[in-house]
Design a protein around this motif. Structure first.
Motif, PDB file in Angstrom:
ATOM      1  N   MET A 165     -30.881  51.153 -77.272  1.00 58.76           N
ATOM      2  CA  MET A 165     -31.157  51.161 -75.834  1.00 58.76           C
ATOM      3  C   MET A 165     -30.049  50.446 -75.063  1.00 58.76           C
ATOM      4  SD  MET A 165     -34.472  49.727 -73.784  1.00 58.76           S
ATOM      5  CE  MET A 165     -34.196  48.074 -74.356  1.00 58.76           C
ATOM      6  N   ALA A 166     -29.617  49.294 -75.541  1.00 60.66           N
ATOM      7  CA  ALA A 166     -28.569  48.538 -74.865  1.00 60.66           C
ATOM      8  C   ALA A 166     -27.241  49.282 -74.905  1.00 60.66           C
ATOM      9  CB  ALA A 166     -28.417  47.161 -75.506  1.00 60.66           C
ATOM     10  N   THR A 167     -26.948  49.930 -76.017  1.00 61.60           N
ATOM     11  CA  THR A 167     -25.691  50.680 -76.129  1.00 61.60           C
ATOM     12  C   THR A 167     -25.691  51.883 -75.199  1.00 61.60           C
ATOM     13  OG1 THR A 167     -25.449  49.960 -78.425  1.00 61.60           O
ATOM     14  CG2 THR A 167     -24.143  51.856 -77.726  1.00 61.60           C
ATOM     15  N   VAL A 168     -26.790  52.612 -75.156  1.00 64.27           N
ATOM     16  CA  VAL A 168     -26.891  53.759 -74.244  1.00 64.27           C
ATOM     17  C   VAL A 168     -26.736  53.290 -72.797  1.00 64.27           C
ATOM     18  CG1 VAL A 168     -28.479  55.501 -73.320  1.00 64.27           C
ATOM     19  CG2 VAL A 168     -28.252  55.206 -75.788  1.00 64.27           C
ATOM     20  N   GLY A 169     -27.416  52.215 -72.446  1.00 68.10           N
ATOM     21  CA  GLY A 169     -27.300  51.674 -71.089  1.00 68.10           C
ATOM     22  C   GLY A 169     -25.892  51.207 -70.773  1.00 68.10           C
ATOM     23  N   ALA A 170     -25.232  50.572 -71.738  1.00 72.89           N
ATOM     24  CA  ALA A 170     -23.870  50.086 -71.518  1.00 72.89           C
ATOM     25  C   ALA A 170     -22.890  51.245 -71.365  1.00 72.89           C
ATOM     26  CB  ALA A 170     -23.446  49.174 -72.660  1.00 72.89           C
ATOM     27  N   VAL A 171     -23.079  52.302 -72.145  1.00 71.99           N
ATOM     28  CA  VAL A 171     -22.215  53.488 -72.008  1.00 71.99           C
ATOM     29  C   VAL A 171     -22.396  54.106 -70.624  1.00 71.99           C
ATOM     30  CG1 VAL A 171     -21.874  55.867 -72.812  1.00 71.99           C
ATOM     31  CG2 VAL A 171     -22.007  53.996 -74.460  1.00 71.99           C
ATOM     32  N   ILE A 172     -23.633  54.219 -70.174  1.00 70.24           N
ATOM     33  CA  ILE A 172     -23.898  54.760 -68.839  1.00 70.24           C
ATOM     34  C   ILE A 172     -23.286  53.855 -67.775  1.00 70.24           C
ATOM     35  CG2 ILE A 172     -25.731  55.248 -67.155  1.00 70.24           C
ATOM     36  CD1 ILE A 172     -27.428  56.193 -69.590  1.00 70.24           C
ATOM     37  N   LEU A 173     -23.440  52.547 -67.942  1.00 71.67           N
ATOM     38  CA  LEU A 173     -22.854  51.588 -67.006  1.00 71.67           C
ATOM     39  C   LEU A 173     -21.344  51.747 -66.931  1.00 71.67           C
ATOM     40  CD1 LEU A 173     -23.103  48.963 -65.242  1.00 71.67           C
ATOM     41  CD2 LEU A 173     -22.744  47.714 -67.378  1.00 71.67           C
ATOM     42  N   LEU A 174     -20.672  51.825 -68.069  1.00 73.39           N
ATOM     43  CA  LEU A 174     -19.213  51.970 -68.077  1.00 73.39           C
ATOM     44  C   LEU A 174     -18.787  53.316 -67.500  1.00 73.39           C
ATOM     45  CD1 LEU A 174     -18.352  50.414 -71.544  1.00 73.39           C
ATOM     46  CD2 LEU A 174     -18.063  49.395 -69.269  1.00 73.39           C
ATOM     47  N   TRP A 175     -19.573  54.362 -67.730  1.00 70.44           N
ATOM     48  CA  TRP A 175     -19.259  55.675 -67.164  1.00 70.44           C
ATOM     49  C   TRP A 175     -19.346  55.631 -65.645  1.00 70.44           C
ATOM     50  CZ3 TRP A 175     -22.401  59.279 -64.582  1.00 70.44           C
ATOM     51  CH2 TRP A 175     -21.814  60.531 -64.357  1.00 70.44           C
ATOM     52  N   VAL A 176     -20.410  55.010 -65.120  1.00 73.64           N
ATOM     53  CA  VAL A 176     -20.570  54.898 -63.664  1.00 73.64           C
ATOM     54  C   VAL A 176     -19.429  54.079 -63.066  1.00 73.64           C
ATOM     55  CG1 VAL A 176     -22.025  53.886 -61.849  1.00 73.64           C
ATOM     56  CG2 VAL A 176     -23.071  55.251 -63.666  1.00 73.64           C
ATOM     57  N   VAL A 177     -19.064  52.980 -63.705  1.00 72.99           N
ATOM     58  CA  VAL A 177     -17.951  52.156 -63.210  1.00 72.99           C
ATOM     59  C   VAL A 177     -16.656  52.958 -63.220  1.00 72.99           C
ATOM     60  CG1 VAL A 177     -16.525  50.137 -63.739  1.00 72.99           C
ATOM     61  CG2 VAL A 177     -19.023  49.957 -63.799  1.00 72.99           C
ATOM     62  N   ALA A 228     -23.734  45.671 -78.600  1.00 70.66           N
ATOM     63  CA  ALA A 228     -23.885  46.849 -77.731  1.00 70.66           C
ATOM     64  C   ALA A 228     -22.690  46.995 -76.807  1.00 70.66           C
ATOM     65  CB  ALA A 228     -25.176  46.756 -76.919  1.00 70.66           C
ATOM     66  N   GLY A 229     -22.210  45.888 -76.241  1.00 70.21           N
ATOM     67  CA  GLY A 229     -21.022  45.941 -75.385  1.00 70.21           C
ATOM     68  C   GLY A 229     -19.791  46.379 -76.150  1.00 70.21           C
ATOM     69  N   TRP A 230     -19.644  45.886 -77.372  1.00 71.28           N
ATOM     70  CA  TRP A 230     -18.506  46.273 -78.204  1.00 71.28           C
ATOM     71  C   TRP A 230     -18.575  47.760 -78.543  1.00 71.28           C
ATOM     72  CZ3 TRP A 230     -18.455  47.915 -83.380  1.00 71.28           C
ATOM     73  CH2 TRP A 230     -17.189  48.022 -83.953  1.00 71.28           C
ATOM     74  N   LEU A 231     -19.761  48.240 -78.937  1.00 72.96           N
ATOM     75  CA  LEU A 231     -19.925  49.661 -79.247  1.00 72.96           C
ATOM     76  C   LEU A 231     -19.633  50.532 -78.024  1.00 72.96           C
ATOM     77  CD1 LEU A 231     -23.159  49.633 -81.435  1.00 72.96           C
ATOM     78  CD2 LEU A 231     -20.868  50.278 -82.178  1.00 72.96           C
ATOM     79  N   ALA A 232     -20.171  50.143 -76.879  1.00 74.97           N
ATOM     80  CA  ALA A 232     -19.946  50.919 -75.657  1.00 74.97           C
ATOM     81  C   ALA A 232     -18.477  50.910 -75.275  1.00 74.97           C
ATOM     82  CB  ALA A 232     -20.790  50.360 -74.510  1.00 74.97           C
ATOM     83  N   GLY A 233     -17.820  49.768 -75.424  1.00 73.92           N
ATOM     84  CA  GLY A 233     -16.384  49.696 -75.139  1.00 73.92           C
ATOM     85  C   GLY A 233     -15.588  50.608 -76.039  1.00 73.92           C
ATOM     86  N   ILE A 257     -16.762  53.327 -77.536  1.00 73.97           N
ATOM     87  CA  ILE A 257     -17.117  54.710 -77.225  1.00 73.97           C
ATOM     88  C   ILE A 257     -16.408  55.178 -75.958  1.00 73.97           C
ATOM     89  CG2 ILE A 257     -19.018  56.215 -76.462  1.00 73.97           C
ATOM     90  CD1 ILE A 257     -20.840  54.536 -78.350  1.00 73.97           C
ATOM     91  N   MET A 258     -16.392  54.352 -74.929  1.00 72.18           N
ATOM     92  CA  MET A 258     -15.878  54.772 -73.626  1.00 72.18           C
ATOM     93  C   MET A 258     -14.380  54.531 -73.432  1.00 72.18           C
ATOM     94  SD  MET A 258     -18.328  56.179 -72.104  1.00 72.18           S
ATOM     95  CE  MET A 258     -17.701  56.330 -70.452  1.00 72.18           C
ATOM     96  N   LYS A 259     -13.836  53.513 -74.023  1.00 67.94           N
ATOM     97  CA  LYS A 259     -12.470  53.116 -73.706  1.00 67.94           C
ATOM     98  C   LYS A 259     -11.574  53.072 -74.925  1.00 67.94           C
ATOM     99  CE  LYS A 259     -10.126  49.305 -71.413  1.00 67.94           C
ATOM    100  NZ  LYS A 259     -10.261  47.926 -71.014  1.00 67.94           N
ATOM    101  N   GLY A 260     -12.150  52.908 -76.080  1.00 67.27           N
ATOM    102  CA  GLY A 260     -11.354  52.839 -77.286  1.00 67.27           C
ATOM    103  C   GLY A 260     -11.186  51.433 -77.819  1.00 67.27           C
ATOM    104  N   ASN A 261     -11.590  50.405 -77.067  1.00 70.35           N
ATOM    105  CA  ASN A 261     -11.566  49.026 -77.570  1.00 70.35           C
ATOM    106  C   ASN A 261     -12.596  48.207 -76.823  1.00 70.35           C
ATOM    107  OD1 ASN A 261     -10.362  48.748 -75.074  1.00 70.35           O
ATOM    108  ND2 ASN A 261      -8.392  48.099 -75.841  1.00 70.35           N
ATOM    109  N   GLY A 262     -12.825  46.997 -77.283  1.00 68.31           N
ATOM    110  CA  GLY A 262     -13.832  46.142 -76.667  1.00 68.31           C
ATOM    111  C   GLY A 262     -13.274  45.390 -75.470  1.00 68.31           C
TER     112      GLY A 262
END
Length: 79
Positions: free
Chosen positions: A62-74, A13-18, A20-25
């Protein structure tokens, strides 16, 4: 077995969110941390919306959605 599965789901989930949001993990440890915290955020948000996640795939979503939201907020806080 539950702890190992949580770490695997958190890492993916962290890798996927990374990606999606940043382009790498964020590396293995960073991905797991982002994924686990994202799972907590995702669980909270899913509960507020009345949604439920079942099984490994549901937990991963669920974890990926939460991680994407977390990275967006950060990212918003850093600006």
């Amino acid at each position: 077995m539950g702890l190992i599965m949580s770490l695997i789901i958190g890492g993916v989930a962290g890798w996927l969110a990374g990606n999606i949001m940043k382009g790498n993990g964020f590396g293995v440890i960073g991905n797991v941390i982002v994924g686990i915290v994202g799972a907590l955020v995702g669980s909270f948000i899913f509960t507020l919306l009345g949604l439920h996640a079942y099984g490994i795939l549901g937990s991963l979503i669920m974890a990926t959605v939460g991680a994407v939201i977390l990275l967006w907020v950060v990212a918003m806080i850093k600006k």
